[in-house]
Enzyme design. Sequence first.
Site, PDB file in Angstrom:
ATOM      1  N   GLU A   3       0.823  -1.206   0.000  1.00 49.69           N
ATOM      2  CA  GLU A   3       0.000   0.000   0.000  1.00 49.69           C
ATOM      3  C   GLU A   3       0.860   1.261   0.000  1.00 49.69           C
ATOM      4  O   GLU A   3       0.552   2.233  -0.703  1.00 49.69           O
ATOM      5  CB  GLU A   3      -0.926  -0.001   1.228  1.00 49.69           C
ATOM      6  CG  GLU A   3      -2.002  -1.066   1.208  1.00 49.69           C
ATOM      7  CD  GLU A   3      -1.512  -2.400   1.753  1.00 49.69           C
ATOM      8  OE1 GLU A   3      -2.329  -3.326   1.875  1.00 49.69           O
ATOM      9  OE2 GLU A   3      -0.308  -2.519   2.071  1.00 49.69           O
ATOM     10  N   PRO A  31      12.028 -13.367   0.555  1.00 49.68           N
ATOM     11  CA  PRO A  31      10.794 -13.532   1.333  1.00 49.68           C
ATOM     12  C   PRO A  31      10.078 -12.209   1.553  1.00 49.68           C
ATOM     13  O   PRO A  31      10.710 -11.146   1.644  1.00 49.68           O
ATOM     14  CB  PRO A  31      11.286 -14.118   2.663  1.00 49.68           C
ATOM     15  CG  PRO A  31      12.710 -13.661   2.769  1.00 49.68           C
ATOM     16  CD  PRO A  31      13.228 -13.615   1.364  1.00 49.68           C
ATOM     17  N   GLY A  51      13.931  -3.597   0.362  1.00 51.12           N
ATOM     18  CA  GLY A  51      14.088  -2.576  -0.662  1.00 51.12           C
ATOM     19  C   GLY A  51      15.015  -2.922  -1.800  1.00 51.12           C
ATOM     20  O   GLY A  51      15.465  -2.025  -2.523  1.00 51.12           O
ATOM     21  N   GLU A 100       5.337  -5.159 -10.761  1.00 50.90           N
ATOM     22  CA  GLU A 100       6.747  -4.754 -10.779  1.00 50.90           C
ATOM     23  C   GLU A 100       7.575  -5.680 -11.660  1.00 50.90           C
ATOM     24  O   GLU A 100       8.380  -5.226 -12.474  1.00 50.90           O
ATOM     25  CB  GLU A 100       7.293  -4.737  -9.354  1.00 50.90           C
ATOM     26  CG  GLU A 100       6.631  -3.702  -8.461  1.00 50.90           C
ATOM     27  CD  GLU A 100       7.101  -3.820  -7.029  1.00 50.90           C
ATOM     28  OE1 GLU A 100       7.648  -4.885  -6.665  1.00 50.90           O
ATOM     29  OE2 GLU A 100       6.926  -2.852  -6.268  1.00 50.90           O
TER      30      GLU A 100
END
Length: 431
Positions: free
Chosen positions: A68, A271, A313, A341
Site C-alpha cells: 500500500e 521472502p 528494498g 513490478e
Amino acid sequence: MKGRAAPVPLQVYRGVTAAATLLAPIWLRYRVGKGKEDPGRLAERRGIASAPRPKGPLVWVHGASVGEVLSVMPLLDRLTERGFNVLLTSGTLTSGRIAARRPNPALTHQFVPLDARRFVRRFLDHWQPDLALLAESELWPNLIGETGRRGTPMVLVNGRLSQRSSARWARLPNSARALLSHVDLCLAQSRDDGQRFEALGAPRVQVSGNLKFDVPPPTAEPDALEKMRTAVRGRPVLLAASTHSGEDAVVIDAHGLLRREVPDLLTIIAPRHPERGADIYGLAEQAGLRVRLRSAGHLPDGATDLYVADTVGELGVFYRLAPVVFVGGSLVRHGGQTPIEAAKLGAVVLHGPHVWNFGALYARLDQEGGAVPIEDALSLAEGVLAQMTDSTLHRHTVEAARRTTQALSGALDRTLAAIDPYLAQIRLARR
C-alpha cells in the site's frame, strides 16, 4: 448514519479494544521481540507523536503495509509538489523503512496507532489532518469512526475489497453501512471492487483503477546490481519474490527438479518478511543445497544453489537479474502479491491459484498470455523450464504482460482529479 447510535457489534468492538489498551504495552513488547516493531517508536503505536505537526494544510495518507505504501508514493509526490504537507502512516516495520528511504521535507512518517479509541483520539488531537486518504482496504472501526466524528473528509483511495472480505462484512450489514457512512468517497480499483463497496453501503463510489500500475518499477542501486551481476556470471536465474511461509519448500523442491535440466541454475528467494531468512536457509540446507544469506553480507558464488535475499528494498536488483519470477503469496491462502513490478521489468510471472488480492489483474494476464499459472513444485518447474528454454515463448509472454499493464495505467491522474475538490476546499478554508 452519522449521529446515530452505533450498531451493537461496533459498540462491542469499541469496548473490547478499550479494555485491551491495558495490554498494549505487553503486546507491543512481544512484537518487538518478534522483530515486528521499532523499539524506539513504540509510543507512536499508542498515538503519541514523535514529530511536530507542520504548519498549514495537512493531508493524512494511510497504507497498511509495504504494498500500500509503495502504491501511494507517486500520489504523495504529487501532493507535496502542490504545496501540501503529508502525514504518511503505516503499520509494519518494513513499510516504515521504505518511507525512510524517501526523504522529503514535506512528508512525515508515523506508525499508525493501534485501533483503540484512546490511542486514535490522541493521534488525531495532535495531527488534526484536513483530509484523510485511506489506501485499499483499511477499514479500522475506531480509526474511521473517530476521524469521521471530527468532520474530517475521508476518501478511500485504490479501494480493494475481496470476495472473502465482502462476505465477512455482509454478515454485519448495519455495522458495515455505519462504518462506510463516514467515508465521503470510495475510489475503487475495479468495477467488482466498486460493486462490493456499494453493496455494503458506501454512499459514493467511483472506479479509478489501480494506483500500482502507475508506480515506476523499483529502482536498483547501481553498485549492488553490478556486484550481483558479477557474482551471477551469466547463470540462469529463477527468482521467487515475496514468498510466504509454506512456499519456500515448494520453490526448493522445484529447484531440485529443474537442476536436472538446468544444472547451473541459481534460485533466489526474496521472502515477503525478511526475518524469515534464517528459516529458509535451514530448509535449503536440509534439502542438501548450497545456500548463502544476503543479510550476512554474502554474495552467491559459482557453487551456490540457492541465495536468500532477506533484505528490504532490493527487489529491483533481483527483478533485473531474473528472466522468470514466481510471485509469492499465491501458493498459500494469502491472496497473492502484485505481479506489476516484475512485469514492468521484463520478467515472466508465474503464480499459484490463490490470487484474489489481484484477482481481476491475474485473470487478465492469464487470458492475454502474460502470466503462467502453476499449482505445485512440478508445475512450477515445468513452467520455468519452458520459459528458460524457449526464447520465443518468453518474449511473447513478456510482451503480453507489458501490453496488459500499460492498458490499465492512468489511475493516478483519475485519483487526483477525484480528490481535487477536497484539496481546493482545504486551501480555501486555510485562507
